[in-house]
Design a protein around this motif. Structure first.
Motif, PDB file in Angstrom:
ATOM      1  N   LEU A  26       0.854  -1.186   0.000  1.00 51.12           N
ATOM      2  CA  LEU A  26       0.000   0.000   0.000  1.00 51.12           C
ATOM      3  C   LEU A  26       0.886   1.230   0.000  1.00 51.12           C
ATOM      4  N   ALA A  27       0.332   2.342  -0.486  1.00 54.63           N
ATOM      5  CA  ALA A  27       1.096   3.584  -0.592  1.00 54.63           C
ATOM      6  C   ALA A  27       0.374   4.693   0.160  1.00 54.63           C
ATOM      7  N   TYR A  28       1.159   5.554   0.806  1.00 54.49           N
ATOM      8  CA  TYR A  28       0.609   6.697   1.533  1.00 54.49           C
ATOM      9  C   TYR A  28       1.612   7.833   1.466  1.00 54.49           C
ATOM     10  N   ARG A  29       1.167   8.977   0.956  1.00 55.10           N
ATOM     11  CA  ARG A  29       2.033  10.145   0.805  1.00 55.10           C
ATOM     12  C   ARG A  29       3.321   9.802   0.054  1.00 55.10           C
ATOM     13  N   ASP A  30       3.152   9.118  -1.055  1.00 54.56           N
ATOM     14  CA  ASP A  30       4.248   8.747  -1.957  1.00 54.56           C
ATOM     15  C   ASP A  30       5.283   7.833  -1.322  1.00 54.56           C
TER      16      ASP A  30
ATOM     17  N   GLN B 104      -2.803  11.967  -9.984  1.00 56.18           N
ATOM     18  CA  GLN B 104      -1.964  12.210  -8.817  1.00 56.18           C
ATOM     19  C   GLN B 104      -1.482  10.920  -8.158  1.00 56.18           C
ATOM     20  N   TYR B 105      -2.326   9.889  -8.215  1.00 61.59           N
ATOM     21  CA  TYR B 105      -2.001   8.640  -7.532  1.00 61.59           C
ATOM     22  C   TYR B 105      -1.601   7.540  -8.512  1.00 61.59           C
ATOM     23  N   LYS B 106      -1.016   7.933  -9.621  1.00 60.98           N
ATOM     24  CA  LYS B 106      -0.541   6.956 -10.602  1.00 60.98           C
ATOM     25  C   LYS B 106       0.432   5.981  -9.943  1.00 60.98           C
ATOM     26  N   GLY B 107       0.191   4.688 -10.163  1.00 56.15           N
ATOM     27  CA  GLY B 107       1.035   3.660  -9.581  1.00 56.15           C
ATOM     28  C   GLY B 107       0.568   3.159  -8.231  1.00 56.15           C
TER      29      GLY B 107
END
Length: 364
Positions: free
Chosen positions: A290-294, A335-338
């Motif tokens: 998971l991703a959060y703030r890059d 903005q949330y690519k990937g």
């Protein structure tokens, strides 16, 4: 003489390689998937599911629910197929509303022929999200299962967390007037995998709502409960084969996993009746679920007991683990690519987590 030795080496290498190729192994994929808000469209007055109704903020219609089921079934049908053409023999799941959504899920065209059985208990989580276990009946026969509650209380000084410390999550940790924090139970399932006893523990530890530091004691308590379950299984059978899996809301390096649970990153560091965490090495390489703030993190983990890493291929043995992160599971643009392609503004996606899996192998 040197030249003859080189020739002999290649002859011997080819001979042993040929023998190795003749060996055949039975392979089973064991997986975990946080399904991110798998809610049906029916109001349940016992839980806070109003957001996930046709009249709710997500405008969660039967059509959207069906699309979510389609998406999840596609993912599940493909987890681990790189080394095993069969979908997961055993699959732990989290963020599912009830048994009905699992019944609907296993009836999807891509899964129905797998004949998945279901083990599920309603948890005390205020949002009504639970954990569960799916298993292919022809390979796994449950012999016992139970839900084990996590009883934790919020300290008075932690009741009001600063807003700037809050991580954005819809997985809120709520407490009652006595400070009891209602979170997910831990699900223990024991059974026979093609005749061999294996134990599975499915987890969804308390969230980071209120900030990582403030909420860390809750996950440490969850780890302590998990360790207690594992130790009890070891006490019954010192050679117990155990897989504990789930969304731990902590990484392999956090205190809950590293210190309290005692999971080791290297096989050679695992003591007898200890635990091996193959996800730590992946986390060190920057692989996440998971991703959060890059920034990526690996909260979804598969951890195995020491008997599963012994090199005894006459019985089921851990082979390797992975994160299922195919391109279609990611945001394609913006903005949330990937990032994981989650539900967004009422549009059904896959999940905000990638699934994780491991292989068990046995020489035939």
């Amino acid at each position: 003489m040197i030249r003859k030795s080189i020739v002999l080496f290649f002859v011997l290498f080819s001979f042993f390689a040929a023998i190795a190729q003749q060996k055949q192994y039975k392979v089973h994929t064991i997986a975990f998937y946080n399904c991110e808000n798998l809610f049906d469209t029916t109001n349940d007055p016992k839980i806070n599911d109003e957001e996930w109704l046709p009249s709710g903020s997500q405008s969660w219609t039967p059509e959207k629910y069906q699309k979510k089921l389609d998406n999840l079934s596609k993912v599940i049908s493909e987890i681990g197929v790189g080394e095993n053409p069969n979908s997961p023999t055993v699959l732990g799941v989290a963020e599912i509303e009830n048994r009905k959504v699992l019944e609907d899920l296993v009836k999807q065209p891509l899964l129905v022929n797998k004949d998945y059985g279901i083990i599920h208990f309603d948890s005390p989580d205020k949002r009504g999200i639970d954990v569960g276990l799916l298993y292919q009946k022809k390979h796994f026969k449950p012999t016992s299962y139970k839900n084990i509650p996590l009883i934790i209380y919020r300290n008075a000084e932690n009741v009001k967390a600063k807003k700037d410390e809050e991580e954005k999550t819809d997985d809120k940790t709520e407490a009652d007037n006595l400070g009891r924090v209602y979170t997910r139970d831990q699900l223990l399932v024991s059974g026979l995998l093609d005749g061999e006893e294996i134990h599975f523990i499915v987890n969804h530890w308390p969230s980071r709502s209120g900030g990582e530091k403030r909420s860390s004691p809750f996950r440490e308590a969850a780890a302590a409960l998990n360790k207690k379950i594992i130790d009890s299984l070891y006490q019954i059978n010192p050679n117990a084969k155990i897989i504990t899996m789930g969304d731990l809301n902590d990484g392999p390096y956090n205190k809950s996993v590293k210190k309290v649970l005692g999971a080791q990153a290297k096989k050679e560091d695992v003591q007898k009746q200890g635990l091996f965490n193959p996800m730590e090495e992946m986390s060190d390489r920057g692989i996440g679920t998971l991703a959060y703030r890059d920034a990526w993190d690996l909260f979804d983990q598969m951890i195995v007991s020491e008997p599963l890493i012994r090199k005894d291929y006459s019985n089921f043995t851990f082979w390797k683990a992975g994160v299922f992160n195919k391109g279609y599971l990611m945001q394609a643009s913006g903005q949330y690519k990937g990032y994981p392609a989650r539900n967004w503004n009422g549009v059904p996606g896959y999940s905000d987590h990638f699934p994780v899996y491991l292989y068990l192998i046995k020489q035939m």
